[in-house]
Scaffold this motif. Structure first.
Motif, short mmCIF file in Angstrom:
data_model
loop_
_atom_site.label_atom_id
_atom_site.label_comp_id
_atom_site.label_asym_id
_atom_site.label_seq_id
_atom_site.Cartn_x
_atom_site.Cartn_y
_atom_site.Cartn_z
N ASP A 88 70.52 -19.44 31.21
CA ASP A 88 69.95 -20.16 30.06
C ASP A 88 68.66 -19.54 29.55
OD1 ASP A 88 72.02 -21.94 30.19
OD2 ASP A 88 70.93 -23.46 31.32
N THR A 89 67.84 -18.99 30.46
CA THR A 89 66.53 -18.46 30.06
C THR A 89 66.60 -17.05 29.48
OG1 THR A 89 66.17 -17.71 32.34
CG2 THR A 89 65.30 -19.88 31.73
N ILE A 90 67.78 -16.45 29.48
CA ILE A 90 67.94 -15.12 28.88
C ILE A 90 68.79 -15.27 27.62
CG2 ILE A 90 68.77 -12.77 29.23
CD1 ILE A 90 68.36 -13.14 32.20
N LEU A 91 68.15 -15.14 26.48
CA LEU A 91 68.77 -15.43 25.19
C LEU A 91 70.09 -14.68 24.99
CD1 LEU A 91 65.69 -15.36 22.78
CD2 LEU A 91 67.01 -17.36 23.48
N THR A 92 70.09 -13.41 25.29
CA THR A 92 71.24 -12.56 25.00
C THR A 92 72.39 -12.76 25.98
OG1 THR A 92 70.02 -10.85 26.18
CG2 THR A 92 70.01 -10.76 23.78
N TRP A 93 72.12 -13.37 27.12
CA TRP A 93 73.16 -13.59 28.12
C TRP A 93 73.71 -15.00 28.10
CZ3 TRP A 93 71.12 -10.96 33.26
CH2 TRP A 93 70.85 -9.61 33.00
N SER A 94 72.97 -15.90 27.51
CA SER A 94 73.39 -17.31 27.49
C SER A 94 74.42 -17.53 26.38
CB SER A 94 72.18 -18.23 27.28
OG SER A 94 72.56 -19.59 27.38
N THR A 95 75.59 -16.95 26.58
CA THR A 95 76.66 -17.02 25.59
C THR A 95 77.99 -16.89 26.31
OG1 THR A 95 77.72 -15.83 23.77
CG2 THR A 95 76.25 -14.56 25.18
N PRO A 96 79.02 -17.56 25.83
CA PRO A 96 80.35 -17.40 26.44
C PRO A 96 80.84 -15.96 26.41
CG PRO A 96 80.30 -19.31 24.99
CD PRO A 96 79.02 -18.58 24.77
N LEU A 97 80.31 -15.16 25.48
CA LEU A 97 80.73 -13.76 25.38
C LEU A 97 80.41 -12.99 26.66
CD1 LEU A 97 79.58 -12.93 21.73
CD2 LEU A 97 81.87 -13.56 22.53
N TYR A 101 72.58 -4.91 30.36
CA TYR A 101 71.25 -5.03 30.94
C TYR A 101 70.16 -4.54 30.00
CZ TYR A 101 73.06 -6.51 35.42
OH TYR A 101 73.66 -7.26 36.41
N MET A 102 70.51 -3.66 29.08
CA MET A 102 69.53 -3.24 28.06
C MET A 102 69.11 -4.41 27.19
SD MET A 102 70.90 0.48 26.73
CE MET A 102 69.52 0.69 25.58
N THR A 103 70.02 -5.34 26.96
CA THR A 103 69.72 -6.48 26.07
C THR A 103 69.00 -7.62 26.78
OG1 THR A 103 71.87 -7.53 26.48
CG2 THR A 103 71.73 -5.96 24.63
N HIS A 104 68.64 -7.43 28.05
CA HIS A 104 67.94 -8.47 28.79
C HIS A 104 66.66 -8.89 28.06
CE1 HIS A 104 65.25 -10.21 31.82
NE2 HIS A 104 66.33 -10.50 32.55
N MET A 105 66.61 -10.16 27.63
CA MET A 105 65.44 -10.66 26.89
C MET A 105 65.27 -12.15 27.16
SD MET A 105 64.72 -10.51 22.80
CE MET A 105 66.07 -11.62 22.44
N THR A 106 64.15 -12.52 27.75
CA THR A 106 63.91 -13.91 28.09
C THR A 106 63.43 -14.70 26.89
OG1 THR A 106 61.60 -13.55 28.72
CG2 THR A 106 63.26 -13.20 30.42
N TRP A 139 79.40 -9.65 19.65
CA TRP A 139 78.13 -9.72 20.37
C TRP A 139 77.08 -8.84 19.69
CZ3 TRP A 139 78.25 -9.41 26.45
CH2 TRP A 139 77.07 -9.93 26.96
N GLY A 140 77.48 -7.61 19.33
CA GLY A 140 76.55 -6.71 18.66
C GLY A 140 76.05 -7.25 17.33
N ALA A 141 76.95 -7.95 16.61
CA ALA A 141 76.56 -8.52 15.32
C ALA A 141 75.54 -9.65 15.49
CB ALA A 141 77.79 -9.04 14.60
N GLN A 142 75.52 -10.27 16.66
CA GLN A 142 74.60 -11.38 16.92
C GLN A 142 73.23 -10.92 17.41
OE1 GLN A 142 76.59 -13.98 19.69
NE2 GLN A 142 78.09 -14.70 18.20
N LEU A 143 73.13 -9.68 17.89
CA LEU A 143 71.88 -9.21 18.49
C LEU A 143 70.66 -9.30 17.56
CD1 LEU A 143 73.05 -6.11 20.59
CD2 LEU A 143 72.54 -8.43 21.38
N PRO A 144 70.77 -8.93 16.26
CA PRO A 144 69.58 -9.01 15.40
C PRO A 144 69.00 -10.42 15.28
CG PRO A 144 71.26 -7.64 14.40
CD PRO A 144 71.91 -8.31 15.56
N SER A 145 69.87 -11.43 15.43
CA SER A 145 69.39 -12.82 15.30
C SER A 145 68.84 -13.37 16.60
CB SER A 145 70.53 -13.72 14.80
OG SER A 145 71.59 -13.76 15.75
N MET A 146 68.99 -12.63 17.68
CA MET A 146 68.46 -13.05 18.98
C MET A 146 67.07 -12.44 19.16
SD MET A 146 71.80 -12.56 21.39
CE MET A 146 73.35 -13.45 21.09
#
Length: 296
Positions: free
Chosen positions: A149-158, A286-291, A213-220
């Motif tokens: 939950d605390t990692i924005l880019t990982w807290s997704t069903p994807l 792991y590159m997208t790891h962002m709290t 997932w890649g399309a969602q990254l700019p909004s995260m």
């Protein structure tokens, strides 16, 4: 402006990248390799059953290498005690516990294959089925451990779906290699072709998942950065993943029938290409790891 923080983070977690690449593939490949034993049982010649039993060590070794690699992340071996203490309440502890149970059961099953007698075929079918289910549970535990939950880019069903699909790409191709090593030359069998179809479907589905997932990254984003700056080459990595998996499937198709004339390097290279493609996307993960806080 792009940041190198994403690369540094992924490189620092390289053992976990390796673990999440190898372990699901090995765990699911075990069940797929065991499936002819479970379904056909006594219909298979004794020597064929024995070879399949003994070559089940191939996916076990792959999964074990992944688990051992992840253990280096503990720093001190004594920290393993803290991992075990968290079973039931910590997803990471559950992941490790499931891996240990699966590999322990698979290892014992493999050791007993060298003393198999005809009267225990039905029992071995049951044990193989149970061990295969444990491998599926292990894969599920790995996928669930990274839905944070605390990692924005990982807290997704994807995140969960992509991990399962990765296993369904590497697992079937590794199973085809295992069948080839076991000289599984049963006339008319279709196991390899079925496994190849699974890998094709999983690859196509995962490319779609990664594109979404890649399309969602700019909004995260958090107060420091956005996810797309951490993984600036995410699209290129997807393309590389798709290319490597396509080559892997092409090579796997040459060995799927397991007729014997296919050189062993063909399915071996197929597995290496698939695992390389999966590794690329696990690295990007792991590159997208962002709290959610002030950090990446």
């Amino acid at each position: 402006m792009y940041s190198m923080d994403g690369f540094a983070t992924a490189f620092g977690e390289i053992t976990l990248v390796l673990f999440t690449t190898l372990a699901p593939a090995g765990a699911l490949a075990y069940g797929l390799m065991a499936l002819p034993l479970i379904v056909q049982g006594t219909q298979l010649p004794v020597e064929v059953r024995r070879r399949l039993d003994q070559l089940l060590c191939v996916p076990v070794v792959v999964a074990m290498v992944g688990l051992v690699a992840s253990a280096t992340h503990l720093g001190n071996p004594a920290n393993a005690l803290y991992i075990l203490a968290g079973v039931g309440r910590s997803p990471l502890s559950n992941e490790v516990a499931c891996g240990v149970v699966f590999l322990g059961c698979a290892g014992v099953f493999w050791l007993t294959s060298f003393s198999e007698s005809g009267g225990r075929v039905q029992l071995r079918r049951v044990v193989a089925a149970i061990t295969s289910v444990l491998g599926i549970v292990f894969t599920g535990a790995i996928a669930a451990a990274y839905d944070v939950d605390t990692i924005l880019t990982w807290s997704t069903p994807l995140a969960i779906v992509s991990q399962w699909l990765n296993g369904l790409i590497g697992g079937p191709l590794l199973a085809i290699l295992g069948l080839r090593l076991a000289h599984f030359f049963i006339p008319g069998h279709r196991w390899g072709n079925v496994y190849l179809c699974i890998a094709v479907a999983a690859t196509a589905a995962n490319v779609i998942v990664y594109i979404i997932w890649g399309a969602q990254l700019p909004s995260m984003a958090n107060a420091v950065t956005s996810a797309d700056t951490l993984a600036p080459f995410f699209g290129v990595m997807i393309a590389l993943f798709a290319a490597l998996c396509t080559v892997a499937i092409f090579l796997g198709s040459k060995a799927a029938a397991c007729k014997g004339e296919t050189p062993i390097w063909v399915p071996l290279l197929s597995v290496l290409c698939a695992l390389s493609g999966i590794f690329v996307m696990r690295f990007s993960f792991y590159m997208t790891h962002m709290t959610v806080g002030l950090g990446v």
